[in-house]
Design an enzyme around this catalytic site. Structure first.
Site, PDB file in Angstrom:
ATOM      1  CG  ASN A 188      -2.802  -0.280   0.752  1.00 22.45           C
ATOM      2  OD1 ASN A 188      -2.658  -0.722  -0.403  1.00 22.45           O
ATOM      3  ND2 ASN A 188      -3.100  -0.860   1.618  1.00 22.45           N
ATOM      4  CG  HIS A 222       0.131  -9.913   5.405  1.00 25.23           C
ATOM      5  ND1 HIS A 222       0.177 -10.955   4.540  1.00 25.23           N
ATOM      6  CD2 HIS A 222       0.784 -10.551   6.610  1.00 25.23           C
ATOM      7  CE1 HIS A 222      -0.420 -12.172   5.131  1.00 25.23           C
ATOM      8  NE2 HIS A 222      -0.004 -11.726   6.422  1.00 25.23           N
ATOM      9  CB  CYS A 223      -0.280  -3.114   4.425  1.00 28.40           C
ATOM     10  SG  CYS A 223       0.247  -2.757   6.108  1.00 28.40           S
ATOM     11  CB  ALA A 224       0.125  -6.560  -0.301  1.00 27.65           C
TER      12      ALA A 224
END
Ligand SMILES: Cc1ncc(COP(=O)(O)O)c(C=O)c1O
Length: 389
Positions: free
Chosen positions: A104, A343-345
């Site tokens: 992100n 995981h911000c992805a």
């Protein structure tokens, strides 16, 4: 087995822990004794702080084989460096290519610029093991393509991507490449000159073993970025605008010299142990973990089985068990700390087929032992039995 062992930290991809003793020590000594503000006054304390910053810049340049240390601007973390590169380079009408494995820290700044009508973007799809589709890439360039962004190693599955090939492809069209090394710097050798990297974002608090609040952006000579932040640099105070020269162009405000003192010790530690030795040890740990996970009934393990093309990260799901609940049990019953969720992805998870639930991510570190893995596997088998998987 509850409570046999405690405090097993498997979240090094988020931030590394523990740090080498020298990292704690250097940061503390710096904060206690070197109280000058680097680049500001002319007294001896300031000059000592200046020398420290110079040494960290030189050390970092040497670590990445950067010819001119002044081309590195220190930042708060990788996110800060990526924002600096993206917002500093792109102009109205530019087109950007990026991979589906981006974090992100890349996706959100791109989406903002796109939503505001400033840029256009194309996402390069990846295989379910995290490898970018290089044929797609070849056909995705436009005359307006201004930047290729590559996550060097996935924070979800650990896959290391072939940056050299991708950068060559971009350079054939005169497009510069920004490499996000948040998950690779300190794990695998990165050579700015050999890989011909134009912009490199790194973070200090993960595998470089430094404190939080440290990171940096390398900018190739000839590339000029608009500053993300403007303000005091301690030099050229007569100018109404931010100085043109690096690193002052991108470094407004007082630097995190305490953090950088710790980062210097972190890189020193890596060099003393040898990056290749660290990588070999992490490969062994990952192979051991991956193989032992496959023993567990009902498990799905994500990412390439070949350790050679991965950093020390493995993601998995256990049957239909909610990964957040699994993380909770691992911590509260067994004292094991890991990361769960997306995981911000989010697009990496869409790619591997785990969106929106996510995965449990295990990221051992340089101090992880095989008996930590054994303990974790035993815990997971016990959970699988208890939950009837
Ligand atoms: C691939 C990747 N890029 C960027 C970041 C952001 O790093 P930082 O937290 O240092 O800003 C992370 C953090 O996990 C990451 O894994």
């Amino acid at each position: 087995m509850t409570g046999n062992k405690n405090n097993i930290y498997f979240d090094n991809a988020a931030t590394s822990w523990p740090k080498p003793e020298t990292v704690y020590h250097s940061a503390e000594i710096h904060m206690r004794s070197a109280f000058g503000n680097p680049g500001r006054s002319g007294h001896t304390r300031t000059l000592a702080a200046d020398r420290l910053i110079y040494r960290v810049r030189e050390k970092t340049a040497d670590f990445f084989n950067i010819a001119d240390p002044a081309r590195i601007a220190f930042t708060l973390n990788a996110t800060d460096a990526l924002n600096m590169a993206i917002k500093g380079l792109l102009e109205k009408g530019d087109h950007v290519l990026y991979t589906a494995m981006e974090h992100n820290a890349v996706l959100r700044p791109l989406t903002r610029l796109k939503t505001e009508g400033i840029i256009e973007t194309t996402m390069i799809p990846c295989s379910d093991e995290g490898d970018p589709d290089l044929v797609f890439l070849e056909n995705a360039y436009r005359p307006s393509t201004r930047l290729l962004i590559i996550n060097h190693a996935s924070n979800v599955v650990g896959t290391i991507v072939p940056i050299k090939r991708m950068i060559e492809s971009a350079h054939q069209r005169g497009v510069p490449a920004l490499v996000d090394t948040a998950q690779s710097a300190g794990c695998i050798k990165i050579d700015i000159q050999a890989d011909d990297i134009d912009l490199l974002a790194f973070t200090g608090h993960k595998s470089l073993l430094g404190p939080t609040g440290t990171g940096g952006l390398y900018v190739r000579p000839g590339l000029d970025l608009k500053p993300l932040r403007e303000g005091g640099t301690g030099s050229q105070s007569e100018l109404d605008l931010q100085p043109e020269n690096m690193p002052e162009r991108l470094e407004a405000g007082t630097l995190n010299s305490t953090g950088l003192a710790g980062l210097l010790a972190g890189i020193d530690y890596i060099e003393d142990r040898g990056l290749d030795n660290i990588h070999d040890q992490e490969k062994k740990i990952r192979a051991y973990l991956y193989e032992r996970l496959l023993d567990i009934k009902g498990i799905t393990v994500f990412g390439p089985p070949e350790t050679d093309r991965c950093t020390c990260v493995v993601s998995f799901n256990l049957g239909d068990t909610d990964c957040g609940s699994l993380g909770h049990i691992l911590e509260n019953r067994y004292g094991i700390f890991c990361r769960t969720g997306l995981h911000c992805a989010p697009y990496a998870h869409r790619t591997i087929g785990t969106f929106p639930a996510g995965t449990v991510r295990i990221s051992p570190g340089i101090f992880t032992k095989t008996d930590d893995i054994d303990y974790f596997i035993k815990a997971l088998k016990e959970i699988a039995t208890l939950t009837g998987i």
